[in-house]
Design a protein around this motif. Structure first.
Motif, PDB file in Angstrom:
ATOM      1  N   LYS A  39       0.816  -1.220   0.000  1.00 44.23           N
ATOM      2  CA  LYS A  39       0.000   0.000   0.000  1.00 44.23           C
ATOM      3  C   LYS A  39       0.849   1.269   0.000  1.00 44.23           C
ATOM      4  N   LEU A  40       2.061   1.200   0.576  1.00 44.82           N
ATOM      5  CA  LEU A  40       2.926   2.376   0.670  1.00 44.82           C
ATOM      6  C   LEU A  40       4.246   2.163  -0.073  1.00 44.82           C
ATOM      7  N   ARG A  41       4.209   1.337  -1.076  1.00 50.08           N
ATOM      8  CA  ARG A  41       5.428   0.982  -1.814  1.00 50.08           C
ATOM      9  C   ARG A  41       6.125   2.217  -2.376  1.00 50.08           C
ATOM     10  N   GLY A  42       7.415   2.329  -2.070  1.00 56.77           N
ATOM     11  CA  GLY A  42       8.234   3.411  -2.604  1.00 56.77           C
ATOM     12  C   GLY A  42       8.104   4.725  -1.866  1.00 56.77           C
ATOM     13  N   LYS A  43       7.291   4.778  -0.811  1.00 58.39           N
ATOM     14  CA  LYS A  43       7.086   6.027  -0.087  1.00 58.39           C
ATOM     15  C   LYS A  43       8.034   6.141   1.100  1.00 58.39           C
ATOM     16  N   VAL A  44       8.162   7.360   1.604  1.00 58.71           N
ATOM     17  CA  VAL A  44       9.001   7.648   2.770  1.00 58.71           C
ATOM     18  C   VAL A  44       8.151   8.360   3.806  1.00 58.71           C
ATOM     19  N   ALA A  45       8.244   7.881   5.048  1.00 58.16           N
ATOM     20  CA  ALA A  45       7.469   8.463   6.144  1.00 58.16           C
ATOM     21  C   ALA A  45       8.393   8.983   7.238  1.00 58.16           C
ATOM     22  N   LEU A  46       8.026  10.112   7.809  1.00 55.12           N
ATOM     23  CA  LEU A  46       8.702  10.664   8.991  1.00 55.12           C
ATOM     24  C   LEU A  46       7.721  10.548  10.147  1.00 55.12           C
ATOM     25  N   ILE A  47       8.118   9.836  11.208  1.00 53.18           N
ATOM     26  CA  ILE A  47       7.239   9.549  12.338  1.00 53.18           C
ATOM     27  C   ILE A  47       7.865  10.083  13.612  1.00 53.18           C
ATOM     28  N   THR A  48       7.215  11.030  14.275  1.00 51.78           N
ATOM     29  CA  THR A  48       7.729  11.504  15.559  1.00 51.78           C
ATOM     30  C   THR A  48       7.227  10.575  16.658  1.00 51.78           C
ATOM     31  N   GLY A  49       8.056  10.393  17.685  1.00 49.14           N
ATOM     32  CA  GLY A  49       7.723   9.423  18.721  1.00 49.14           C
ATOM     33  C   GLY A  49       7.737   8.007  18.184  1.00 49.14           C
ATOM     34  N   GLY A  50       8.577   7.758  17.190  1.00 49.16           N
ATOM     35  CA  GLY A  50       8.607   6.453  16.526  1.00 49.16           C
ATOM     36  C   GLY A  50       9.416   5.399  17.234  1.00 49.16           C
ATOM     37  N   ASP A  51       9.984   5.729  18.372  1.00 48.23           N
ATOM     38  CA  ASP A  51      10.826   4.774  19.083  1.00 48.23           C
ATOM     39  C   ASP A  51      10.028   3.708  19.811  1.00 48.23           C
ATOM     40  N   SER A  52       8.776   4.019  20.220  1.00 48.16           N
ATOM     41  CA  SER A  52       8.011   3.084  21.046  1.00 48.16           C
ATOM     42  C   SER A  52       6.519   3.312  20.865  1.00 48.16           C
ATOM     43  N   GLY A  53       5.725   2.470  21.531  1.00 47.18           N
ATOM     44  CA  GLY A  53       4.281   2.656  21.553  1.00 47.18           C
ATOM     45  C   GLY A  53       3.640   2.695  20.175  1.00 47.18           C
ATOM     46  N   ILE A  54       2.709   3.611  19.996  1.00 50.64           N
ATOM     47  CA  ILE A  54       1.995   3.736  18.732  1.00 50.64           C
ATOM     48  C   ILE A  54       2.961   4.034  17.590  1.00 50.64           C
ATOM     49  N   GLY A  55       3.935   4.924  17.828  1.00 51.78           N
ATOM     50  CA  GLY A  55       4.888   5.289  16.789  1.00 51.78           C
ATOM     51  C   GLY A  55       5.689   4.106  16.289  1.00 51.78           C
ATOM     52  N   ARG A  56       6.109   3.231  17.205  1.00 53.41           N
ATOM     53  CA  ARG A  56       6.843   2.030  16.780  1.00 53.41           C
ATOM     54  C   ARG A  56       5.960   1.144  15.919  1.00 53.41           C
ATOM     55  N   SER A  57       4.737   0.920  16.341  1.00 46.92           N
ATOM     56  CA  SER A  57       3.845   0.060  15.577  1.00 46.92           C
ATOM     57  C   SER A  57       3.579   0.631  14.194  1.00 46.92           C
ATOM     58  N   VAL A  58       3.395   1.943  14.108  1.00 45.05           N
ATOM     59  CA  VAL A  58       3.206   2.580  12.800  1.00 45.05           C
ATOM     60  C   VAL A  58       4.427   2.346  11.917  1.00 45.05           C
ATOM     61  N   ALA A  59       5.613   2.506  12.485  1.00 47.70           N
ATOM     62  CA  ALA A  59       6.844   2.302  11.717  1.00 47.70           C
ATOM     63  C   ALA A  59       6.928   0.876  11.174  1.00 47.70           C
ATOM     64  N   VAL A  60       6.592  -0.102  12.002  1.00 49.36           N
ATOM     65  CA  VAL A  60       6.669  -1.502  11.577  1.00 49.36           C
ATOM     66  C   VAL A  60       5.633  -1.806  10.497  1.00 49.36           C
ATOM     67  N   LEU A  61       4.409  -1.347  10.678  1.00 45.37           N
ATOM     68  CA  LEU A  61       3.382  -1.621   9.661  1.00 45.37           C
ATOM     69  C   LEU A  61       3.673  -0.876   8.364  1.00 45.37           C
ATOM     70  N   TYR A  62       4.208   0.330   8.459  1.00 44.25           N
ATOM     71  CA  TYR A  62       4.613   1.041   7.242  1.00 44.25           C
ATOM     72  C   TYR A  62       5.685   0.252   6.497  1.00 44.25           C
ATOM     73  N   ALA A  63       6.640  -0.303   7.257  1.00 48.11           N
ATOM     74  CA  ALA A  63       7.689  -1.108   6.621  1.00 48.11           C
ATOM     75  C   ALA A  63       7.081  -2.338   5.949  1.00 48.11           C
ATOM     76  N   LYS A  64       6.100  -2.948   6.591  1.00 48.09           N
ATOM     77  CA  LYS A  64       5.422  -4.093   5.987  1.00 48.09           C
ATOM     78  C   LYS A  64       4.711  -3.701   4.699  1.00 48.09           C
ATOM     79  N   GLU A  65       4.304  -2.429   4.617  1.00 45.82           N
ATOM     80  CA  GLU A  65       3.655  -1.928   3.409  1.00 45.82           C
ATOM     81  C   GLU A  65       4.666  -1.345   2.423  1.00 45.82           C
ATOM     82  N   GLU A  66       5.965  -1.597   2.682  1.00 47.61           N
ATOM     83  CA  GLU A  66       7.069  -1.294   1.766  1.00 47.61           C
ATOM     84  C   GLU A  66       7.453   0.181   1.726  1.00 47.61           C
ATOM     85  N   ALA A  67       7.304   0.870   2.855  1.00 47.70           N
ATOM     86  CA  ALA A  67       7.793   2.250   2.972  1.00 47.70           C
ATOM     87  C   ALA A  67       9.080   2.267   3.775  1.00 47.70           C
TER      88      ALA A  67
END
Length: 286
Positions: A39-67
């Motif tokens: 769904k996010l193939r080839g995209k780049v995301a900047l996530i604040t608070g990405g080290d833990s909690g909701i931000g970490r989960s967003v980072a992992v799912l984005y990676a699964k969607e190829e960002a």
């Protein structure tokens, strides 16, 4: 992964921000059943608070969607390294950027570093925040107000202003507000007030950025098991956390992160200025 019922032992963390490495049980940031589909193939995301909690989960799912992702965090270096490991496990790049988002100059540098290192910027997730248990307004001084507004809402102005210089039509900005923006929360007065400001910011800026083809939306989580909780509340309150909602349990970060995938992808192409409510069944006003 099966979402477990609320079995949280009493615990506390003196350090702010809290650390995911010290939580029991650990928050659930991924589920085996979640299979990315590009769904996010080839995209780049900047996530604040990405080290833990909701931000970490967003980072992992984005990676699964190829960002590829850049995560901004204050100083929780071990948590951030674990998020980087989890993203790279999915075969994607993860850039770590440590610093204080209450500083305009740092926010500009974080955006520029993301673009320089990862080549572009398509998704901005304004997620980082600070929170204090205050009790009454008499316990809130000017320094506290300046700190929490600078981190929770001023940073969104700084980062959004810097990010849109690099974003193209189809890009997405997602802000983390809270159920407290709708229901209020007396003991969390300053935090709840900033979350109300984020709601107004989302609705207001979404209108002007549509002219650039950039969609702005928000997510308003209910009680979610993140480092916020043991670093804010007393041990007994932590063990009862989340039992007040209809589902009788706290949510897990992965149950929230799917909202951010939806709002970042073309699946939400007709959404702008809207808020999603992963809150365990609490009905709130629009």
């Amino acid at each position: 992964m099966t979402i477990t019922p609320n079995k949280i032992p009493p615990q506390a963390q003196e350090r702010k921000p809290g650390l995911e490495t010290e939580m029991t049980p650990k928050p659930e940031y991924d589920r085996d059943s979640y299979q990315g589909s590009g769904k996010l193939r080839g995209k780049v995301a900047l996530i604040t608070g990405g080290d833990s909690g909701i931000g970490r989960s967003v980072a992992v799912l984005y990676a699964k969607e190829e960002a590829d992702v850049a995560i901004v965090y204050l100083d929780e270096h071990e948590d951030a390294k674990e998020t980087k490991r989890l993203v790279e496990k999915q075969g994607r790049k993860c850039l770590l950027i440590a610093g204080d988002i209450s500083n305009d100059q740092f926010c500009q540098e974080a955006v520029q570093t993301t673009v320089s290192e990862l080549g572009r910027l398509d998704i901005l997730v304004n997620n980082a925040a600070e929170q204090y248990l205050e009790g009454t307004i008499e316990n809130i001084d000017a320094a506290r107000l300046e700190s929490i507004f600078s981190t929770n809402i001023f940073s969104m102005f700084y980062l959004t202003k810097a990010a849109i210089q690099h974003m193209k039509k189809g890009s997405s900005i997602i802000n983390t507000t809270s159920i407290n923006a709708y229901k209020g929360n007396a003991p969390l007065l300053s935090y709840s007030t900033t979350k109300g400001a984020i709601l107004a910011f989302t609705r207001s800026i979404s209108q002007s950025l549509l002219e650039k083809g950039i969609r702005v939306n928000a997510v308003a989580p209910g009680p979610i098991w993140t480092p916020f909780i043991p670093s804010t509340f007393p041990p007994d309150a932590v063990s009862d956390f989340g039992k007040q909602v209809p589902m009788k349990r706290p949510g897990q970060p992965v149950e929230v992160a799917t909202c951010y995938v939806f709002l970042a992808s073309d699946d939400s192409s007709y959404f702008a200025g809207q808020v999603l409510h992963p809150n365990g069944g609490v009905v709130v006003g629009a």
